[in-house]
Scaffold this motif. Structure first.
Motif, PDB file in Angstrom:
ATOM      1  N   PHE A 277       0.827  -1.204   0.000  1.00 51.45           N
ATOM      2  CA  PHE A 277       0.000   0.000   0.000  1.00 51.45           C
ATOM      3  C   PHE A 277       0.864   1.257   0.000  1.00 51.45           C
ATOM      4  N   ASN A 278       1.880   1.287   0.868  1.00 53.67           N
ATOM      5  CA  ASN A 278       2.772   2.450   0.929  1.00 53.67           C
ATOM      6  C   ASN A 278       3.527   2.637  -0.382  1.00 53.67           C
ATOM      7  N   THR A 279       3.957   1.525  -0.973  1.00 56.29           N
ATOM      8  CA  THR A 279       4.703   1.610  -2.228  1.00 56.29           C
ATOM      9  C   THR A 279       3.835   2.181  -3.349  1.00 56.29           C
ATOM     10  N   ILE A 280       2.610   1.697  -3.471  1.00 58.63           N
ATOM     11  CA  ILE A 280       1.713   2.193  -4.513  1.00 58.63           C
ATOM     12  C   ILE A 280       1.370   3.655  -4.269  1.00 58.63           C
ATOM     13  N   LEU A 281       1.227   4.041  -3.013  1.00 57.06           N
ATOM     14  CA  LEU A 281       0.956   5.437  -2.684  1.00 57.06           C
ATOM     15  C   LEU A 281       2.099   6.330  -3.164  1.00 57.06           C
ATOM     16  N   LEU A 282       3.329   5.884  -2.935  1.00 55.60           N
ATOM     17  CA  LEU A 282       4.490   6.667  -3.350  1.00 55.60           C
ATOM     18  C   LEU A 282       4.665   6.645  -4.864  1.00 55.60           C
ATOM     19  N   VAL A 283       4.355   5.520  -5.498  1.00 61.33           N
ATOM     20  CA  VAL A 283       4.422   5.432  -6.965  1.00 61.33           C
ATOM     21  C   VAL A 283       3.483   6.463  -7.596  1.00 61.33           C
ATOM     22  N   ASN A 284       2.265   6.544  -7.108  1.00 60.64           N
ATOM     23  CA  ASN A 284       1.304   7.504  -7.646  1.00 60.64           C
ATOM     24  C   ASN A 284       1.760   8.939  -7.424  1.00 60.64           C
ATOM     25  N   PHE A 285       2.402   9.190  -6.292  1.00 62.86           N
ATOM     26  CA  PHE A 285       2.920  10.534  -6.033  1.00 62.86           C
ATOM     27  C   PHE A 285       4.013  10.888  -7.038  1.00 62.86           C
ATOM     28  N   PHE A 286       4.943   9.971  -7.273  1.00 64.78           N
ATOM     29  CA  PHE A 286       6.018  10.218  -8.239  1.00 64.78           C
ATOM     30  C   PHE A 286       5.456  10.434  -9.643  1.00 64.78           C
ATOM     31  N   ARG A 287       4.411   9.685  -9.996  1.00 64.11           N
ATOM     32  CA  ARG A 287       3.848   9.805 -11.337  1.00 64.11           C
ATOM     33  C   ARG A 287       3.097  11.123 -11.521  1.00 64.11           C
ATOM     34  N   ASN A 288       2.692  11.745 -10.419  1.00 60.84           N
ATOM     35  CA  ASN A 288       2.005  13.031 -10.512  1.00 60.84           C
ATOM     36  C   ASN A 288       2.972  14.209 -10.615  1.00 60.84           C
ATOM     37  N   LEU A 289       4.245  13.956 -10.363  1.00 59.60           N
ATOM     38  CA  LEU A 289       5.226  15.030 -10.510  1.00 59.60           C
ATOM     39  C   LEU A 289       5.406  15.362 -11.997  1.00 59.60           C
ATOM     40  N   PRO A 290       5.637  16.626 -12.333  1.00 54.17           N
ATOM     41  CA  PRO A 290       5.809  17.005 -13.747  1.00 54.17           C
ATOM     42  C   PRO A 290       6.931  16.211 -14.414  1.00 54.17           C
ATOM     43  N   ARG A 291       6.627  15.618 -15.543  1.00 54.31           N
ATOM     44  CA  ARG A 291       7.623  14.820 -16.258  1.00 54.31           C
ATOM     45  C   ARG A 291       8.788  15.693 -16.734  1.00 54.31           C
ATOM     46  N   GLU A 292       8.514  16.977 -16.937  1.00 56.92           N
ATOM     47  CA  GLU A 292       9.569  17.885 -17.410  1.00 56.92           C
ATOM     48  C   GLU A 292      10.722  17.967 -16.420  1.00 56.92           C
ATOM     49  N   MET A 293      10.445  17.789 -15.130  1.00 58.25           N
ATOM     50  CA  MET A 293      11.507  17.839 -14.123  1.00 58.25           C
ATOM     51  C   MET A 293      12.490  16.692 -14.333  1.00 58.25           C
ATOM     52  N   HIS A 294      11.943  15.520 -14.591  1.00 55.98           N
ATOM     53  CA  HIS A 294      12.797  14.358 -14.836  1.00 55.98           C
ATOM     54  C   HIS A 294      13.592  14.525 -16.126  1.00 55.98           C
ATOM     55  N   GLU A 295      12.930  15.024 -17.160  1.00 62.18           N
ATOM     56  CA  GLU A 295      13.608  15.201 -18.444  1.00 62.18           C
ATOM     57  C   GLU A 295      14.692  16.259 -18.348  1.00 62.18           C
ATOM     58  N   ALA A 296      14.425  17.358 -17.624  1.00 61.34           N
ATOM     59  CA  ALA A 296      15.421  18.422 -17.474  1.00 61.34           C
ATOM     60  C   ALA A 296      16.645  17.917 -16.728  1.00 61.34           C
ATOM     61  N   ALA A 297      16.431  17.120 -15.675  1.00 61.44           N
ATOM     62  CA  ALA A 297      17.555  16.569 -14.922  1.00 61.44           C
ATOM     63  C   ALA A 297      18.359  15.600 -15.782  1.00 61.44           C
ATOM     64  N   SER A 298      17.663  14.811 -16.611  1.00 65.70           N
ATOM     65  CA  SER A 298      18.364  13.866 -17.494  1.00 65.70           C
ATOM     66  C   SER A 298      19.198  14.609 -18.531  1.00 65.70           C
ATOM     67  N   ILE A 299      18.645  15.689 -19.084  1.00 66.34           N
ATOM     68  CA  ILE A 299      19.393  16.483 -20.075  1.00 66.34           C
ATOM     69  C   ILE A 299      20.646  17.087 -19.446  1.00 66.34           C
ATOM     70  N   ASP A 300      20.558  17.467 -18.180  1.00 66.07           N
ATOM     71  CA  ASP A 300      21.717  18.038 -17.476  1.00 66.07           C
ATOM     72  C   ASP A 300      22.750  16.994 -17.083  1.00 66.07           C
ATOM     73  N   GLY A 301      22.477  15.736 -17.401  1.00 65.56           N
ATOM     74  CA  GLY A 301      23.448  14.684 -17.134  1.00 65.56           C
ATOM     75  C   GLY A 301      23.234  13.930 -15.845  1.00 65.56           C
ATOM     76  N   ALA A 302      22.132  14.159 -15.154  1.00 63.13           N
ATOM     77  CA  ALA A 302      21.868  13.462 -13.896  1.00 63.13           C
ATOM     78  C   ALA A 302      21.423  12.034 -14.175  1.00 63.13           C
ATOM     79  N   GLY A 303      21.965  11.105 -13.406  1.00 64.34           N
ATOM     80  CA  GLY A 303      21.574   9.714 -13.526  1.00 64.34           C
ATOM     81  C   GLY A 303      20.383   9.404 -12.635  1.00 64.34           C
ATOM     82  N   PRO A 304      19.900   8.152 -12.651  1.00 66.77           N
ATOM     83  CA  PRO A 304      18.729   7.771 -11.834  1.00 66.77           C
ATOM     84  C   PRO A 304      18.917   8.048 -10.344  1.00 66.77           C
ATOM     85  N   TRP A 305      20.111   7.737  -9.800  1.00 73.70           N
ATOM     86  CA  TRP A 305      20.347   7.959  -8.372  1.00 73.70           C
ATOM     87  C   TRP A 305      20.293   9.445  -8.042  1.00 73.70           C
TER      88      TRP A 305
END
Length: 300
Positions: A161-189
Motif C-alpha cells: 500500500f505504501n509503495t503504490i501510494l508513493l508510486v502515484n505521487f512520483f507519477r504526478n510530478l511534472p515529467r519535465e523535471m525528470h527530463e530536465a535533470a536527465s538532459i543536465d546529465g543526472a543519472g537515476p540515483w
C-alpha cells in the motif's frame, strides 16, 4: 424589493452552512474519542478501590502515583520500551529506504522500464492474497529469525500500500523535471535523491506515520516470534503482564502499599506511558497527513 430579496438570499451561503455542520459533527466525534482516554488517565492516577468500584470518571479519585512508581521499578517494562523504540526507528528507516527504491523505477514509463506493469500487478496481488500466518511463521523459523529482533523487522519492511501510494505521487510530478535533470546529465540515483526525495516530504511524512504507528502498536508478532519475555516489544509485554502478588509473604506496610495498586489502575498507567511517544510524534507529522494521502492516492 427585488434587490433586498436578492441580497438576503445571497447572504445565506449553503456551502458555509455545510462547513459549520461538518465542523460541529467532527467536534462532537473528537470529544467522544477523548472521553475513553480521559477515563483511562483518571483511573491510572486513582486508588485501586475507587477504580474497581467504578467510581472514577474524568477526574482521579483518591489521587495516587503508586501505579507509576511500580512501573519505574519494573526493569522489564523499560527493556520492552527500549526494544519497541529500537524496532520502530530501525524498521521505519529501512522501510522508507526500500519503499523509495521500489517506487522510483515503478513510476517510470514502460519504455524506460518494460517490466513495470508486471511488478505493479505483483504488488497489487500481495495486497489481496498472502501466504498466511502458518507459512510465514515457518519461513521465519527456518531462516533462523525466531527469538530475534530481526523477526519483528524484516517480515514487515515492505508495504504494498505504501509503495503504490508513493508510486502515484512520483507519477504526478511534472515529467519535465525528470527530463530536465536527465538532459543536465543526472543519472537515476541523482534524480531520485536530489529531485524526487526533496519533493516528497508530505507523502514521506505520511508513510513514516503509518510505519511508526504500526510498529509501535503491534503486539501479535512479538507473541508468535519471541518466547523470551525480556525480548518482547512493549505492547506484547503490556498484553501479557499480570500482577503477581503473594499476600501471605508481605509485611503490613507492604500490604498497605500494594493495596493502592490493582490490575485496572496498573494497566491503565502502562497504557498511558505507552501512549506518550505517539502523542509526542503525531502532532509533528499530522500536518502532512491529509496532503500526503490526497496527493499519493490520485493516479497520474
Amino acid at each position: 424589493m427585488a434587490n433586498k430579496k436578492a441580497g438576503g438570499t445571497a447572504g445565506l451561503d449553503p456551502f458555509r452552512i455545510g462547513d459549520w455542520v461538518i465542523y460541529i459533527i467532527l467536534g462532537i466525534l473528537a470529544v467522544l474519542c477523548l472521553i475513553p482516554l480521559a477515563n483511562v488517565i483518571a483511573i491510572s492516577f486513582s486508588h485501586t478501590a475507587a477504580a474497581e468500584a467504578g467510581d472514577v470518571g474524568f477526574w482521579p479519585v483518591r489521587f495516587t502515583l503508586a501505579s507509576y512508581k511500580r512501573i519505574l521499578e519494573d526493569k522489564i517494562f523499560f527493556s520492552a520500551f527500549g526494544i519497541s523504540t529500537f524496532r520502530t526507528v530501525v524498521a521505519t528507516a529501512l522501510s522508507m529506504v526500500i519503499t523509495f527504491l521500489m517506487a522510483y523505477p515503478l513510476s517510470r514509463e514502460k519504455k524506460e522500464f518494460p517490466m513495470r506493469g508486471v511488478y505493479v500487478w505483483y504488488l497489487i496481488v500481495t495486497m489481496l492474497f498472502n501466504g498466511g500466518l502458518i507459512p510465514t511463521y515457518l519461513v521465519v523459523v527456518h531462516i533462523g529469525l525466531k527469538n530475534s529482533l530481526l523477526a519483528l523487522i524484516i517480515p514487515y519492511l515492505v508495504s504494498s500500500f505504501n509503495t503504490i501510494l508513493l508510486v502515484n505521487f512520483f507519477r504526478n510530478l511534472p515529467r519535465e523535471m525528470h527530463e530536465a535533470a536527465s538532459i543536465d546529465g543526472a543519472g537515476p540515483w541523482t534524480i531520485l535523491l536530489k529531485v524526487f526525495v526533496p519533493l516528497s516530504t508530505p507523502v514521506a511524512a505520511t508513510l513514516i506515520l503509518f510505519s511508526v504507528l504500526w510498529h509501535w502498536n503491534d503486539y501479535f508478532s512479538g507473541m508468535i516470534y519471541i518466547d523470551n519475555v525480556q525480548r518482547q516489544p512493549l505492547m506484547t509485554y503490556i498484553r501479557s503482564l499480570t500482577l503477581e502478588m503473594n499476600f501471605d509473604q508481605l509485611s503490613a506496610d507492604e500490604l498497605v502499599k500494594r493495596a493502592e495498586i490493582g490490575s485496572l489502575t496498573y494497566n491503565s498507567a502502562k497504557i498511558v506511558v505507552a501512549m506518550v511517544p505517539m502523542l509526542v510524534i503525531y502532532p509533528f507529522l499530522q500536518k502532512y497527513f491529509v496532503n500526503g494521502i490526497m496527493i499519493g492516492s490520485v493516479k497520474g
